[in-house]
Design a protein around this motif. Structure first.
Motif, short mmCIF file in Angstrom:
data_model
loop_
_atom_site.label_atom_id
_atom_site.label_comp_id
_atom_site.label_asym_id
_atom_site.label_seq_id
_atom_site.Cartn_x
_atom_site.Cartn_y
_atom_site.Cartn_z
N ALA A 274 10.56 -6.20 8.18
CA ALA A 274 9.49 -5.26 7.79
C ALA A 274 8.13 -5.92 7.94
O ALA A 274 7.16 -5.26 8.38
CB ALA A 274 9.71 -4.81 6.35
N GLY A 275 8.02 -7.20 7.60
CA GLY A 275 6.76 -7.91 7.77
C GLY A 275 6.32 -7.97 9.21
O GLY A 275 5.13 -7.79 9.53
N ALA A 276 7.28 -8.18 10.13
CA ALA A 276 6.95 -8.20 11.56
C ALA A 276 6.54 -6.82 12.05
O ALA A 276 5.62 -6.67 12.87
CB ALA A 276 8.15 -8.72 12.35
N LEU A 277 7.21 -5.77 11.56
CA LEU A 277 6.87 -4.41 11.97
C LEU A 277 5.48 -4.00 11.50
O LEU A 277 4.77 -3.26 12.19
CB LEU A 277 7.92 -3.42 11.44
N LEU B 170 2.89 -4.80 13.89
CA LEU B 170 2.89 -3.97 15.10
C LEU B 170 2.42 -2.55 14.83
O LEU B 170 1.66 -1.98 15.63
CB LEU B 170 4.30 -3.93 15.71
N THR B 171 2.86 -1.96 13.74
CA THR B 171 2.62 -0.54 13.49
C THR B 171 1.63 -0.27 12.37
O THR B 171 1.18 0.87 12.20
CB THR B 171 3.94 0.17 13.15
N GLY B 172 1.31 -1.29 11.57
CA GLY B 172 0.53 -1.04 10.37
C GLY B 172 1.46 -0.81 9.19
O GLY B 172 2.67 -0.59 9.37
N ARG B 173 0.90 -0.83 7.99
CA ARG B 173 1.72 -0.74 6.77
C ARG B 173 2.25 0.66 6.52
O ARG B 173 3.40 0.83 6.09
CB ARG B 173 0.88 -1.22 5.58
N PHE B 174 1.47 1.71 6.77
CA PHE B 174 1.85 3.06 6.36
C PHE B 174 3.13 3.55 7.03
O PHE B 174 4.01 4.10 6.35
CB PHE B 174 0.70 4.03 6.63
N PRO B 175 3.31 3.39 8.35
CA PRO B 175 4.58 3.85 8.96
C PRO B 175 5.80 3.14 8.37
O PRO B 175 6.86 3.77 8.22
CB PRO B 175 4.41 3.50 10.45
N VAL B 176 5.68 1.86 8.04
CA VAL B 176 6.80 1.14 7.44
C VAL B 176 7.11 1.70 6.05
O VAL B 176 8.28 1.87 5.67
CB VAL B 176 6.49 -0.38 7.36
N MET B 177 6.06 2.01 5.29
CA MET B 177 6.27 2.57 3.95
C MET B 177 6.86 3.98 4.02
O MET B 177 7.69 4.36 3.19
CB MET B 177 4.94 2.59 3.19
N ASP C 42 14.66 -1.36 -0.61
CA ASP C 42 14.16 -2.16 -1.73
C ASP C 42 13.31 -3.33 -1.23
O ASP C 42 12.28 -3.65 -1.83
CB ASP C 42 15.33 -2.69 -2.55
N ALA C 43 13.72 -3.96 -0.14
CA ALA C 43 12.95 -5.09 0.40
C ALA C 43 11.56 -4.64 0.84
O ALA C 43 10.57 -5.34 0.62
CB ALA C 43 13.71 -5.70 1.58
N VAL C 44 11.48 -3.47 1.48
CA VAL C 44 10.17 -2.97 1.94
C VAL C 44 9.26 -2.68 0.75
O VAL C 44 8.10 -3.11 0.72
CB VAL C 44 10.36 -1.70 2.79
N TRP C 45 9.78 -1.98 -0.26
CA TRP C 45 8.96 -1.66 -1.43
C TRP C 45 8.47 -2.94 -2.12
O TRP C 45 7.28 -3.07 -2.41
CB TRP C 45 9.77 -0.84 -2.44
#
Length: 492
Positions: free
Chosen positions: A343-346, A349-356, A394-397
């Motif tokens: 998630a940190g690598a993504l 690349l994409t910014g925080r909002f798409p990962v969230m 859970d890891a992303v949050w």
């Protein structure tokens, strides 16, 4: 007062790396015992909600511990011995499993919480401080080294979930302490119980397991929920106590005192404690960003509590067997550990909002599946899949909201992280304390509400930050356009 210069030998970088490796390995051994025990509490110690109340006591005392104890304990003992003594504070929790009653478990859980505050603060301080001399020796910036050291530490720490659950499930699924049976003595009824599929009470587990599970109701007619033999619990507790004793030994013998690297340096993990830290923490709530973050922080604590208490008991234990809880939780731990760096690598690349948003969709699918799914006896594959999705989300949050707490409040990180610990623990306490009184379906709806409110608050912050950045860029563009005509006469 000038800082005293310290001259280290050529092998000092190796010595610092050794300290970090031993410290990380000691935490892995320590939390192998703690995680393995905590994941079984709601299922093994289910009488009068003892297990859930014990977990609530841990997080309640952790709130008090984070506010009152770290600076005092570390100033008194130093970081190395603060870690060792805090490890000792976890041992009564394991020992209480030998005589699991509400009046033994809850005080032991309180001791875990009181040890947790100084423990994690001392660990953070140690890794941050040793990065400074290493930076002078290697030429790498201390900021880069801190990230590297924390990554190395958490590589060890995340593996504790795997080993702890592996030990508990291996013991619970074994034949330790059981009377051997001859083949010709096996009755049809006992054979049905051993196969775990033909007994009527097991086939129809959907009526009382999953979302239909209610802790407050009468005892469930389900052999999957029968507590393991006392002998097996004693074996598990004995192994875990040995693990904790070994972890204490590792720190005492294998880790250097931090005074070796702190000549002329203040080494407390925080400048405030007690009422002063509480005042700063509450003062931080005047910031609108902090208020908007509170629901998602509380959701993180609540969803972790639901996983540890409700998912393990109502879904895994009830339909798949208490002995299989550890195996499913291993899957959760592995995906949790893998998802954090990915998630940190993504995000880069994409910014925080798409990962969230991805984490939100995963949780929505997860909660919807739990509400709609009817468990069947011995059906393990869906449980492993649900645990994998839960570990990923859970890891992303946890990682992204934690990082956001530092990014949004430069100069006020201490208060921001104190609020994170406070409200995450509050969410966990409320979830654990209400577990014996609310059915799982109701708790899932509450969790869904927290998720939607929390993500709305987070999205509001992103929108407000976007408007600020957009306005800032327009101002800069306007200034550049305004200055351009002034330069034109020079070109003619």
């Amino acid at each position: 007062m000038p800082e005293t210069s310290v001259i280290f030998g050529t092998n000092e970088k190796w010595r610092i790396n050794r300290n970090i490796l031993v410290l990380g390995f000691a935490f892995m051994v320590q939390f192998t015992a703690f995680h393995g025990t905590a994941n079984l509490q709601s299922s093994v110690n289910s009488d009068a909600g003892a297990g859930a109340f014990t977990l609530a006591a841990i997080y309640f005392s952790l709130i008090l511990s984070n506010i009152l104890l770290p600076t005092v304990i570390i100033k008194w003992l130093g970081c190395k011995w603060a870690v060792a003594v805090s490890f000792i504070a976890y041992m009564p929790f394991i020992a209480a499993q030998l005589y699991p009653r509400l009046y033994t478990l809850v005080p032991a859980g309180m001791m875990v919480g009181f040890g947790g505050g100084p423990l994690w603060c001392a660990k953070c301080t140690y890794l941050s401080v040793v990065a400074e001399p290493y930076a002078k020796l290697s030429g790498i910036s201390a900021e880069v080294l801190v990230v590297r050291f924390f990554g190395l530490f958490y590589m060890f720490y995340q593996m504790a979930q795997v080993w702890g659950n592996l030990i508990s499930s291996a013991v619970l699924s074994s034949s330790l302490g059981e009377e051997p049976r001859l083949l010709n003595e096996t009755t049809p009824i006992s054979a049905a119980l051993y196969t775990n599929v033909t007994s009527a009470s097991l086939v129809d587990v959907g009526a009382t397991c999953g979302v239909n599970f209610c802790s407050a109701t009468a005892s469930h007619e389900n052999v999957n929920l029968e507590p393991p033999s006392p002998f097996k619990i004693q074996v598990i507790a004995g192994v875990y106590l040995a693990c904790m004793a070994f972890a204490i030994f590792l720190v005492a013998v294998g880790v250097d005192s931090l005074t070796r690297y702190t000549k002329g340096r203040k080494t407390t993990c925080t400048g405030k404690t007690g009422i002063a830290l509480l005042a700063v923490t509450l003062k931080q709530l005047r910031h609108r960003y902090q208020l908007l973050l509170l629901p998602v922080i509380a959701y993180i604590g609540a969803e972790q509590a639901f996983m540890a208490a409700d998912f393990t008991q109502a879904f895994i234990g009830c339909s798949y067997g208490i002995s299989n809880i550890g195996y499913v939780m291993i899957c959760f731990g592995v995906f949790n550990a893998l998802a954090a760096p990915i998630a940190g690598a993504l995000v880069k690349l994409t910014g925080r909002f798409p990962v969230m948003v991805t984490a939100l969709l995963l949780n929505l699918c997860l909660i919807t599946s739990l509400l709609a799914w009817t468990p069947r006896a011995g059906q393990g594959a869906p449980l492993f899949a649900l645990a994998a999705v839960w570990g990923t989300a859970d890891a992303v949050w946890l990682v992204q909201v934690n990082a956001l707490s530092g990014i949004l409040f430069p100069g006020s990180e201490e208060a921001a992280y104190a609020n994170f610990r406070l409200w995450e623990s509050t969410g966990s306490v409320l979830a654990y304390a209400s577990a014996p009184y609310l059915c799982v379906r109701t708790r899932l709806y509450i969790l869904l509400g927290f998720l939607l409110i929390g993500f709305s608050g987070y999205s509001t912050i992103e929108f407000m930050e976007y408007r600020v950045k957009k306005a800032h860029n327009q101002e800069r563009n306007f200034e550049l356009v305004h200055k351009k005509p002034e330069q034109e006469p020079l070109q003619s």
